[in-house]
Scaffold this motif. Structure first.
Motif, PDB file in Angstrom:
ATOM      1  N   LEU A 199       0.831  -1.210   0.000  1.00 22.83           N
ATOM      2  CA  LEU A 199       0.000   0.000   0.000  1.00 22.83           C
ATOM      3  C   LEU A 199       0.863   1.257   0.000  1.00 22.83           C
ATOM      4  CD1 LEU A 199      -2.833  -1.035   2.481  1.00 22.83           C
ATOM      5  CD2 LEU A 199      -3.109  -0.494   0.055  1.00 22.83           C
ATOM      6  N   LEU A 200       1.962   1.248   0.751  1.00 25.88           N
ATOM      7  CA  LEU A 200       2.894   2.368   0.697  1.00 25.88           C
ATOM      8  C   LEU A 200       3.503   2.504  -0.691  1.00 25.88           C
ATOM      9  CD1 LEU A 200       4.704   1.935   4.137  1.00 25.88           C
ATOM     10  CD2 LEU A 200       3.213   3.834   3.485  1.00 25.88           C
TER      11      LEU A 200
ATOM     12  N   SER B  25      -1.241  12.942   4.693  1.00 23.52           N
ATOM     13  CA  SER B  25      -0.996  12.541   3.313  1.00 23.52           C
ATOM     14  C   SER B  25      -2.302  12.288   2.574  1.00 23.52           C
ATOM     15  CB  SER B  25      -0.118  11.285   3.281  1.00 23.52           C
ATOM     16  OG  SER B  25       0.134  10.876   1.956  1.00 23.52           O
ATOM     17  N   ALA B  26      -3.238  11.580   3.213  1.00 26.89           N
ATOM     18  CA  ALA B  26      -4.516  11.274   2.569  1.00 26.89           C
ATOM     19  C   ALA B  26      -5.301  12.547   2.259  1.00 26.89           C
ATOM     20  CB  ALA B  26      -5.338  10.340   3.461  1.00 26.89           C
TER      21      ALA B  26
ATOM     22  N   VAL C  84      -7.278  11.835 -10.962  1.00 28.61           N
ATOM     23  CA  VAL C  84      -7.575  10.427 -10.654  1.00 28.61           C
ATOM     24  C   VAL C  84      -6.399   9.792  -9.910  1.00 28.61           C
ATOM     25  CG1 VAL C  84      -7.983   8.143 -11.679  1.00 28.61           C
ATOM     26  CG2 VAL C  84      -9.199  10.150 -12.561  1.00 28.61           C
ATOM     27  N   ALA C  85      -5.179  10.096 -10.327  1.00 24.94           N
ATOM     28  CA  ALA C  85      -3.989   9.563  -9.642  1.00 24.94           C
ATOM     29  C   ALA C  85      -3.963  10.025  -8.187  1.00 24.94           C
ATOM     30  CB  ALA C  85      -2.726  10.003 -10.366  1.00 24.94           C
TER      31      ALA C  85
ATOM     32  N   VAL D 147      -6.579   6.848  -1.344  1.00 23.56           N
ATOM     33  CA  VAL D 147      -7.153   5.568  -0.933  1.00 23.56           C
ATOM     34  C   VAL D 147      -6.067   4.636  -0.400  1.00 23.56           C
ATOM     35  CG1 VAL D 147      -8.335   3.486  -1.750  1.00 23.56           C
ATOM     36  CG2 VAL D 147      -9.120   5.747  -2.502  1.00 23.56           C
ATOM     37  N   ALA D 148      -4.944   4.549  -1.117  1.00 28.28           N
ATOM     38  CA  ALA D 148      -3.875   3.622  -0.729  1.00 28.28           C
ATOM     39  C   ALA D 148      -3.302   3.976   0.639  1.00 28.28           C
ATOM     40  CB  ALA D 148      -2.773   3.621  -1.787  1.00 28.28           C
ATOM     41  N   ILE D 149      -2.945   5.241   0.861  1.00 27.63           N
ATOM     42  CA  ILE D 149      -2.323   5.600   2.130  1.00 27.63           C
ATOM     43  C   ILE D 149      -3.325   5.508   3.274  1.00 27.63           C
ATOM     44  CG2 ILE D 149      -2.775   8.095   1.994  1.00 27.63           C
ATOM     45  CD1 ILE D 149       0.479   6.402   3.211  1.00 27.63           C
ATOM     46  N   SER D 150      -4.612   5.737   3.009  1.00 31.69           N
ATOM     47  CA  SER D 150      -5.629   5.635   4.055  1.00 31.69           C
ATOM     48  C   SER D 150      -5.784   4.213   4.576  1.00 31.69           C
ATOM     49  CB  SER D 150      -6.985   6.130   3.530  1.00 31.69           C
ATOM     50  OG  SER D 150      -6.939   7.488   3.199  1.00 31.69           O
TER      51      SER D 150
END
Length: 465
Positions: A254-255, A318-319, A412-413, A419-422
């Motif tokens: 995810l990171l 970050s999110a 979109v990126a 989403v990933a960092i959350s």
């Protein structure tokens, strides 16, 4: 305020200022070299005899970031073996050499080779600098120290833009690339004289007295065997494998995904913002100035995000910053008055660059001190695939003449990164095991103060955080 009698002196920014200042300087030159390409892009494309098109420029931009990918993975893995100082020196020498090759390049192919060489050094320098700052930063101020160091990247980007505006029109793009040789002359002697080696690396090399001396000078805790990276090639493989241990096997990818999205944004926007704004109807000089404005926003953003992350946690900041980046880049789709466009670009710069840096600042909450350099190397290295895709994607969009689609793609990126960092803290909580109970999930500004306990595997000493 003095420390209580018998207590160890508190590490402050003043006590580690030389280390952070040196990292600031080398990352300044990193940012300058990366952004030089975007700053002179219009002049390269307008140089009809050199054979550059938007598509060619995008491809060569991806060669640069592919070199960064290799450099980040290689240096992040080797730095604990070879040492921080030699890797910093080698990285600066490589990207200075690459700039010289570009300045002398007779063809676009040779120019691309120079950018690839520069990419090897640029990619290696960032994870090493991040690891050094994370190790030497004051307690509970790691995120702020990281953000402070990363202001230099954007100061370097602004310097590159200024060089492009000042030298490019009258003297040509080659003169601008000669400025990229300056780091070899200025930074390398200072690094060799003043940059300390990591106490953990010194201990792993059997240089215990030197490790203790460095720790005492910079008010660091005395290094332990648990914090010393395992030596040799076997140790390098073990270090990478450990990133997928209990409590980390889901957080690590995810990171990587968050870093992919962040670096796609950073390098896609840094390379193509002038051309995207030009395609939206702004003049050439205004379009290049947008690159300086977004980097100015980046400097402000690093300081704001660093302080906020030390208070609320790097993952959360970050999110939020990724989501705000999505809003800013989406707004740039519209045909805006010049003044309004400058404001939105500046605000987007505040969020865009520091969203990615807070991904890096999240790493200490996932990895132990012995894993830090390897973990950061792989976060930045795998994330460089996003940096490879970003310039290529921007070139494809500009070639199609659709600037609006380019800004939508970047938005979109940014959502993907949010989403990933959350999800990182969620998988850390849901996948914890009894053996993982000693691994810290504190914010990256905190520091382990607990005792060292005996681990369950192979009788090795493991840190309790």
């Amino acid at each position: 305020m003095t420390a209580p009698q018998g207590a160890a002196p508190e590490r402050t920014f003043r006590s580690v200022a030389p280390v952070i200042a040196l990292c600031w300087l080398v990352v300044f030159f990193d940012g300058m070299d990366v952004n030089i390409y975007g700053a002179v892009m219009p002049h390269l494309i307008d140089d009809k005899g050199f054979g550059f098109t938007a598509s060619t420029a995008g491809t060569i931009g991806s060669w640069t970031t592919f070199g960064m990918l290799i450099g980040a993975l290689g240096c992040g893995t080797l730095t604990d073996w070879v040492g921080r100082k030699p890797m910093v020196t080698g990285s600066v020498a490589l990207f200075s050499l690459g700039s010289a090759v570009c300045a002398l390049a007779p063809t676009a192919a040779v120019f691309g080779g120079g950018r690839f060489i520069a990419g090897l050094g640029l990619g290696g320098l960032m994870p090493i600098s991040l690891a050094i700052v994370a190790e030497f930063a004051p307690r509970r101020r790691a995120a702020l120290a990281t953000g402070l160091m990363m202001t230099s990247y954007h100061a370097g980007g602004m310097a590159a833009t200024g060089l492009g505006l000042w030298l490019g029109p009258d003297h040509g793009w080659r003169v601008v690339f000669w400025a990229g040789v300056i780091p070899a002359v200025v930074a390398i002697p200072l690094v060799l004289k003043w940059l300390p080696e990591s106490p953990g690396v010194l201990l792993a090399k059997g240089r215990a007295s030197e490790a203790e001396a460095v720790a005492a000078r910079y008010l660091l805790p005395s290094p332990t065997l648990a914090e010393a990276p395992e030596a040799g090639a076997k140790g390098r493989f073990a270090a990478v494998a450990s990133l997928f241990g209990p409590g980390q096997r889901f957080a690590t990818p995810l990171l990587w995904l968050a870093s992919f999205a962040g670096l796609l944004l950073v390098y896609g926007v840094s390379t193509w913002l002038p051309e995207l704004m030009r395609a939206s109807g702004y003049s050439l000089s205004s379009s290049v100035t947008f690159l300086m404005v977004i980097n100015a926003g980046g400097i402000v953003g690093m300081l704001v995000a660093g302080r906020a992350a030390d208070k609320f946690g790097a993952v959360r900041i970050s999110a939020i910053w990724f989501l705000l980046t999505a809003c800013g880049t989406f707004l740039l789709r519209a045909e805006l008055p010049l003044g309004v466009a400058y404001v939105i670009v500046f605000m987007t710069g505040i969020w865009l660059f520091s969203a990615q840096v807070m991904v890096y600042a999240s790493a200490p909450s996932v990895y132990t001190p012995a894993q830090r350099a390897t973990g950061l190397g792989w976060i930045t290295g795998v994330g460089r695939t996003g940096a490879v895709v970003g310039p290529w994607l921007g070139g494809a969009v500009v070639s199609g003449g659709n600037a609006s689609l380019g800004f939508t793609t970047f938005a979109v990126a940014a959502v993907l990164g949010a989403v990933a960092i959350s999800l990182v803290p969620l998988v850390r909580r849901s996948r914890r095991t009894p053996a993982d109970e000693g691994v810290s999930t504190a914010s990256p500004g905190t520091e382990s103060t607990g005792p060292v306990v005996l681990g369950h595997k192979e009788g090795k000493i493991l840190p309790k955080h």
